[in-house]
Design a protein around this motif. Structure first.
Motif, PDB file in Angstrom:
ATOM      1  N   MET A   1       0.839  -1.188   0.000  1.00 11.17           N
ATOM      2  CA  MET A   1       0.000   0.000   0.000  1.00 11.17           C
ATOM      3  C   MET A   1       0.882   1.248   0.000  1.00 11.17           C
ATOM      4  SD  MET A   1      -2.595   1.451   2.896  1.00 11.17           S
ATOM      5  CE  MET A   1      -1.341   1.245   4.132  1.00 11.17           C
ATOM      6  N   ILE A   2       0.482   2.206  -0.807  1.00 11.57           N
ATOM      7  CA  ILE A   2       1.191   3.479  -0.887  1.00 11.57           C
ATOM      8  C   ILE A   2       0.317   4.538  -0.232  1.00 11.57           C
ATOM      9  CG2 ILE A   2       2.162   5.217  -2.434  1.00 11.57           C
ATOM     10  CD1 ILE A   2       2.394   2.927  -4.536  1.00 11.57           C
ATOM     11  N   GLN A   3       0.858   5.216   0.789  1.00 11.88           N
ATOM     12  CA  GLN A   3       0.116   6.295   1.439  1.00 11.88           C
ATOM     13  C   GLN A   3       0.457   7.618   0.758  1.00 11.88           C
ATOM     14  OE1 GLN A   3      -1.362   6.218   5.500  1.00 11.88           O
ATOM     15  NE2 GLN A   3       0.631   5.327   5.982  1.00 11.88           N
ATOM     16  N   VAL A   4      -0.593   8.308   0.349  1.00 21.34           N
ATOM     17  CA  VAL A   4      -0.446   9.558  -0.387  1.00 21.34           C
ATOM     18  C   VAL A   4      -1.309  10.619   0.289  1.00 21.34           C
ATOM     19  CG1 VAL A   4      -0.785  10.670  -2.633  1.00 21.34           C
ATOM     20  CG2 VAL A   4      -0.080   8.282  -2.535  1.00 21.34           C
ATOM     21  N   ALA A   5      -0.775  11.829   0.383  1.00 24.40           N
ATOM     22  CA  ALA A   5      -1.538  12.955   0.914  1.00 24.40           C
ATOM     23  C   ALA A   5      -1.936  13.873  -0.238  1.00 24.40           C
ATOM     24  CB  ALA A   5      -0.706  13.728   1.931  1.00 24.40           C
ATOM     25  N   ALA A   6      -3.142  14.407  -0.154  1.00 24.93           N
ATOM     26  CA  ALA A   6      -3.638  15.358  -1.155  1.00 24.93           C
ATOM     27  C   ALA A   6      -4.145  16.600  -0.441  1.00 24.93           C
ATOM     28  CB  ALA A   6      -4.757  14.738  -1.978  1.00 24.93           C
ATOM     29  N   ALA A   7      -3.936  17.752  -1.063  1.00 25.14           N
ATOM     30  CA  ALA A   7      -4.376  19.015  -0.482  1.00 25.14           C
ATOM     31  C   ALA A   7      -5.438  19.666  -1.356  1.00 25.14           C
ATOM     32  CB  ALA A   7      -3.189  19.961  -0.327  1.00 25.14           C
ATOM     33  N   LEU A   8      -6.539  20.017  -0.734  1.00 22.83           N
ATOM     34  CA  LEU A   8      -7.573  20.803  -1.391  1.00 22.83           C
ATOM     35  C   LEU A   8      -7.274  22.242  -1.002  1.00 22.83           C
ATOM     36  CD1 LEU A   8      -8.687  17.847  -1.100  1.00 22.83           C
ATOM     37  CD2 LEU A   8     -10.921  18.866  -1.411  1.00 22.83           C
ATOM     38  N   ILE A   9      -6.461  22.893  -1.839  1.00 23.92           N
ATOM     39  CA  ILE A   9      -5.886  24.201  -1.528  1.00 23.92           C
ATOM     40  C   ILE A   9      -6.819  25.298  -2.009  1.00 23.92           C
ATOM     41  CG2 ILE A   9      -3.898  25.717  -1.861  1.00 23.92           C
ATOM     42  CD1 ILE A   9      -2.370  23.050  -2.668  1.00 23.92           C
ATOM     43  N   GLU A  10      -7.176  26.171  -1.079  1.00 27.89           N
ATOM     44  CA  GLU A  10      -8.106  27.253  -1.385  1.00 27.89           C
ATOM     45  C   GLU A  10      -7.359  28.583  -1.394  1.00 27.89           C
ATOM     46  OE1 GLU A  10     -12.473  27.125   0.003  1.00 27.89           O
ATOM     47  OE2 GLU A  10     -11.427  28.380   1.448  1.00 27.89           O
ATOM     48  N   ASN A  11      -7.648  29.409  -2.403  1.00 27.22           N
ATOM     49  CA  ASN A  11      -7.074  30.756  -2.434  1.00 27.22           C
ATOM     50  C   ASN A  11      -8.038  31.742  -1.768  1.00 27.22           C
ATOM     51  OD1 ASN A  11      -9.060  31.378  -4.382  1.00 27.22           O
ATOM     52  ND2 ASN A  11      -7.622  31.316  -6.095  1.00 27.22           N
ATOM     53  N   LYS A  12      -7.678  33.006  -1.750  1.00 23.14           N
ATOM     54  CA  LYS A  12      -8.502  34.024  -1.059  1.00 23.14           C
ATOM     55  C   LYS A  12      -9.861  34.213  -1.719  1.00 23.14           C
ATOM     56  CE  LYS A  12      -4.678  36.523   0.973  1.00 23.14           C
ATOM     57  NZ  LYS A  12      -3.846  37.714   0.990  1.00 23.14           N
ATOM     58  N   GLN A  13      -9.974  33.819  -2.997  1.00 28.27           N
ATOM     59  CA  GLN A  13     -11.252  33.941  -3.712  1.00 28.27           C
ATOM     60  C   GLN A  13     -12.138  32.715  -3.504  1.00 28.27           C
ATOM     61  OE1 GLN A  13      -8.135  34.502  -5.392  1.00 28.27           O
ATOM     62  NE2 GLN A  13      -8.373  36.626  -4.769  1.00 28.27           N
TER      63      GLN A  13
ATOM     64  N   ALA B   1       8.417   7.942   5.383  1.00 29.45           N
ATOM     65  CA  ALA B   1       8.488   7.343   6.719  1.00 29.45           C
ATOM     66  C   ALA B   1       8.750   8.422   7.768  1.00 29.45           C
ATOM     67  CB  ALA B   1       9.590   6.296   6.766  1.00 29.45           C
ATOM     68  N   GLY B   2       7.966   8.391   8.835  1.00 30.22           N
ATOM     69  CA  GLY B   2       8.132   9.337   9.931  1.00 30.22           C
ATOM     70  C   GLY B   2       7.551  10.714   9.673  1.00 30.22           C
ATOM     71  N   GLU B   3       6.867  10.880   8.563  1.00 30.50           N
ATOM     72  CA  GLU B   3       6.332  12.182   8.168  1.00 30.50           C
ATOM     73  C   GLU B   3       4.824  12.196   8.358  1.00 30.50           C
ATOM     74  OE1 GLU B   3       7.530  14.847   4.390  1.00 30.50           O
ATOM     75  OE2 GLU B   3       6.504  12.999   3.834  1.00 30.50           O
ATOM     76  N   SER B   4       4.285  13.280   8.874  1.00 33.57           N
ATOM     77  CA  SER B   4       2.827  13.409   8.969  1.00 33.57           C
ATOM     78  C   SER B   4       2.280  13.810   7.604  1.00 33.57           C
ATOM     79  CB  SER B   4       2.447  14.472  10.008  1.00 33.57           C
ATOM     80  OG  SER B   4       2.735  15.768   9.523  1.00 33.57           O
ATOM     81  N   GLY B   5       0.982  13.646   7.428  1.00 30.95           N
ATOM     82  CA  GLY B   5       0.359  14.063   6.178  1.00 30.95           C
ATOM     83  C   GLY B   5       0.531  15.544   5.919  1.00 30.95           C
ATOM     84  N   GLU B   6       0.404  16.347   6.977  1.00 29.86           N
ATOM     85  CA  GLU B   6       0.553  17.791   6.830  1.00 29.86           C
ATOM     86  C   GLU B   6       1.979  18.169   6.430  1.00 29.86           C
ATOM     87  OE1 GLU B   6      -0.858  16.201   9.444  1.00 29.86           O
ATOM     88  OE2 GLU B   6      -2.390  17.453  10.379  1.00 29.86           O
TER      89      GLU B   6
ATOM     90  N   LEU C   1      -5.315   7.323  -0.014  1.00 29.30           N
ATOM     91  CA  LEU C   1      -5.250   8.768  -0.217  1.00 29.30           C
ATOM     92  C   LEU C   1      -5.883   9.478   0.975  1.00 29.30           C
ATOM     93  CD1 LEU C   1      -4.505  11.077  -2.163  1.00 29.30           C
ATOM     94  CD2 LEU C   1      -6.800  10.854  -3.141  1.00 29.30           C
ATOM     95  N   LEU C   2      -5.074  10.266   1.675  1.00 31.22           N
ATOM     96  CA  LEU C   2      -5.536  11.050   2.812  1.00 31.22           C
ATOM     97  C   LEU C   2      -5.603  12.505   2.370  1.00 31.22           C
ATOM     98  CD1 LEU C   2      -3.056   8.935   4.065  1.00 31.22           C
ATOM     99  CD2 LEU C   2      -4.605   9.386   5.952  1.00 31.22           C
ATOM    100  N   ALA C   3      -6.710  13.171   2.646  1.00 36.51           N
ATOM    101  CA  ALA C   3      -6.897  14.533   2.141  1.00 36.51           C
ATOM    102  C   ALA C   3      -7.088  15.542   3.261  1.00 36.51           C
ATOM    103  CB  ALA C   3      -8.090  14.577   1.190  1.00 36.51           C
ATOM    104  N   TRP C   4      -6.542  16.730   3.020  1.00 36.02           N
ATOM    105  CA  TRP C   4      -6.673  17.862   3.940  1.00 36.02           C
ATOM    106  C   TRP C   4      -7.124  19.090   3.178  1.00 36.02           C
ATOM    107  CZ3 TRP C   4      -3.271  14.076   5.013  1.00 36.02           C
ATOM    108  CH2 TRP C   4      -3.079  13.706   6.344  1.00 36.02           C
ATOM    109  N   LYS C   5      -7.907  19.924   3.831  1.00 37.36           N
ATOM    110  CA  LYS C   5      -8.142  21.271   3.331  1.00 37.36           C
ATOM    111  C   LYS C   5      -6.895  22.067   3.673  1.00 37.36           C
ATOM    112  CE  LYS C   5     -13.128  21.769   3.887  1.00 37.36           C
ATOM    113  NZ  LYS C   5     -14.151  22.613   4.547  1.00 37.36           N
TER     114      LYS C   5
END
Length: 127
Positions: A1-13, A40-45, A80-84
């Motif tokens: 299994m490959i753990q991947v982080a994704a960011a739903l990046i919002e701009n000021k608009q 390894a040893g890294e958080s998603g953020e 896939l782990l996602a963060w705003k």
């Protein structure tokens, strides 16, 4: 299994950053929320801050965990782990992508997303 982080990046608009995977990469031609493999040893953020600087030359601030989606691309299992996240600074310079766009949440369904990302497209597009 490959753990991947994704960011739903919002701009000021209130727009979200999406990127298209370039030719030669798996899922080439499909859109995704940017991110990358968690080391390894890294958080998603931490992964997202590092990956977005390496792959797009931008600073972001992840602030809310959205959830996880387990997806299989044939024999390859992706978690896939996602963060705003908020866009902080930097001019986008692409490394693993051939195009990027800032889009309204309601526009997300107009793009052909990688399967693993689609659950998050539905999640934010419904709000």
């Amino acid at each position: 299994m490959i753990q991947v982080a994704a960011a739903l990046i919002e701009n000021k608009q209130g727009q979200l950053l999406i990127a298209r995977r370039r030719e030669g990469k798996s899922q080439a031609g499909l859109w995704e929320f940017p991110g990358g493999k968690i080391e390894a040893g890294e958080s998603g953020e931490e992964c997202l801050r590092r990956e977005l600087m390496e792959e797009m030359n931008i600073e972001i601030e992840p602030y809310e965990y959205l959830g996880v989606n387990d997806h299989w691309y044939g024999e390859v299992h992706i978690r896939l782990l996602a963060w705003k996240a908020k866009y902080k600074a930097g001019e986008v310079i692409l490394v693993d992508h051939d195009e990027y766009r800032w889009v309204e949440k309601g526009e997300l369904n107009s793009f052909d997303f990688a399967e693993a990302d689609k659950v998050f497209v539905r999640m934010v597009g419904a709000r």
